[in-house]
Scaffold this motif. Structure first.
Motif, mmCIF file in Angstrom:
data_model
loop_
_atom_site.group_PDB
_atom_site.id
_atom_site.type_symbol
_atom_site.label_atom_id
_atom_site.label_comp_id
_atom_site.label_asym_id
_atom_site.label_seq_id
_atom_site.Cartn_x
_atom_site.Cartn_y
_atom_site.Cartn_z
ATOM 1 N N PHE A 50 -42.639 71.901 34.240
ATOM 2 C CA PHE A 50 -43.741 71.927 33.278
ATOM 3 C C PHE A 50 -44.486 70.604 33.248
ATOM 4 N N PHE A 51 -43.785 69.519 33.094
ATOM 5 C CA PHE A 51 -44.418 68.218 32.940
ATOM 6 C C PHE A 51 -45.001 67.725 34.263
ATOM 7 N N THR A 52 -46.170 67.086 34.178
ATOM 8 C CA THR A 52 -46.731 66.403 35.332
ATOM 9 C C THR A 52 -45.922 65.138 35.589
ATOM 10 N N GLU A 55 -46.413 62.623 32.799
ATOM 11 C CA GLU A 55 -45.735 63.086 31.590
ATOM 12 C C GLU A 55 -44.226 62.934 31.721
ATOM 13 N N ASP A 86 -37.870 69.778 29.455
ATOM 14 C CA ASP A 86 -38.728 70.441 30.435
ATOM 15 C C ASP A 86 -38.419 71.929 30.502
ATOM 16 N N MET A 89 -39.888 73.844 27.632
ATOM 17 C CA MET A 89 -41.324 74.048 27.686
ATOM 18 C C MET A 89 -41.709 75.350 28.398
ATOM 19 N N ARG A 122 -45.747 73.411 23.548
ATOM 20 C CA ARG A 122 -46.314 73.020 24.852
ATOM 21 C C ARG A 122 -47.581 72.201 24.663
ATOM 22 N N ASP A 123 -48.423 72.603 23.714
ATOM 23 C CA ASP A 123 -49.660 71.879 23.440
ATOM 24 C C ASP A 123 -49.374 70.508 22.840
ATOM 25 N N TYR A 125 -46.788 68.582 23.230
ATOM 26 C CA TYR A 125 -46.326 67.646 24.253
ATOM 27 C C TYR A 125 -47.448 67.230 25.191
ATOM 28 N N ARG A 126 -48.231 68.203 25.636
ATOM 29 C CA ARG A 126 -49.288 67.885 26.599
ATOM 30 C C ARG A 126 -50.330 66.957 25.967
ATOM 31 N N LYS A 130 -50.497 62.584 26.424
ATOM 32 C CA LYS A 130 -51.789 62.033 26.859
ATOM 33 C C LYS A 130 -52.296 60.995 25.861
#
Length: 235
Positions: A50-52, A55, A86, A89, A122-123, A125-126, A130
């Motif tokens: 999930f995480f880039t 992230e 992760d 997510m 999910r939102d 964390y994203r 950031k």
């Protein structure tokens, strides 16, 4: 937070864990400890879905400060907490599938009325990671993982107190999810990706998925057998 010496805070944190269990993490969120090289390498073995990459680097660095490795025990990285988060997510929990998510949303409503944001985990964390990275870059011109332990702790305190101003999600909300999921990853059954080697359960003396340990509940003494996971893994 009391102005104790770093060693004192570390020792107090471990004693609190051992005496009170999982709930005790909330009492010592930001201790001053040193992360081991072995804990770093263990966390790198898992590839997030999930995480880039940016992230993922933040998640590893932040959870390592919330529950650090020190001379008294293993920390979040060795326990696989980033992997646990992760994996979460990609679950129904992270998509808000089990939550009531209909308007109206009243962010200023009292907590007794329940969760009041339109954002699912999910939102949070994203958007939160950031904003967290932007906050750190603006102040220190570095990424969070490049900061000293003291500065990382101060940044996390800014999130926890709401001093850090995020545009899309309150920093306090982001921090509360990060802290809660870190605790869950450290003390959950290993089947969910965290608590590797049963380090969380071993630390607090929790028997795990043993069939019967009720005879020891009121004895006020350490359980003599190691913890056991759902899959039969022993600590």
């Amino acid at each position: 937070m009391m102005a104790d010496k770093p060693q004192d805070r570390s020792l107090s944190r471990r004693k609190l864990f051992q005496g009170l269990g999982a709930v005790a993490i909330t009492a010592a969120v930001l201790p001053q400890c040193v992360q081991s090289d072995s804990s770093q390498s263990a966390a790198k073995e898992y590839k997030p879905t999930f995480f880039t990459q940016d992230e993922w680097v933040f998640i590893q660095a932040a959870t390592a400060r919330l529950i650090p490795h020190d001379e008294l025990g293993h920390g979040a990285l060795e326990a696989g907490v980033p992997e646990f988060i992760d994996r979460q997510m990609n679950s129904e929990y992270a998509r808000g599938a089990l939550w009531y998510m209909q308007a109206p949303f009243q962010p200023d409503a009292p907590s007794t009325l329940g969760y009041q944001l339109r954002l699912v985990p999910r939102d949070i964390y994203r958007l939160g990671i950031k904003a967290a990275n932007q906050y750190v870059q603006q102040i220190h011109h570095k990424s969070f993982d490049q900061l000293s332990a003291d500065l990382q702790d101060q940044i996390l305190k800014d999130f926890e107190s709401g001093h850090a101003q995020f545009n899309d999600v309150p920093s306090k909300t982001f921090f509360s999810f990060l802290l809660q999921n870190t605790r869950e990853g450290f003390f959950s059954d290993p089947v969910h990706g965290g608590n590797k080697g049963l380090v969380g359960w071993t630390l607090i003396g929790f028997p795990g998925a043993r069939a019967d340990f009720m005879d020891w509940v009121d004895r006020n003494e350490a359980y003599p057998l190691p913890p056991v996971s759902i899959n039969g893994q022993r600590g």
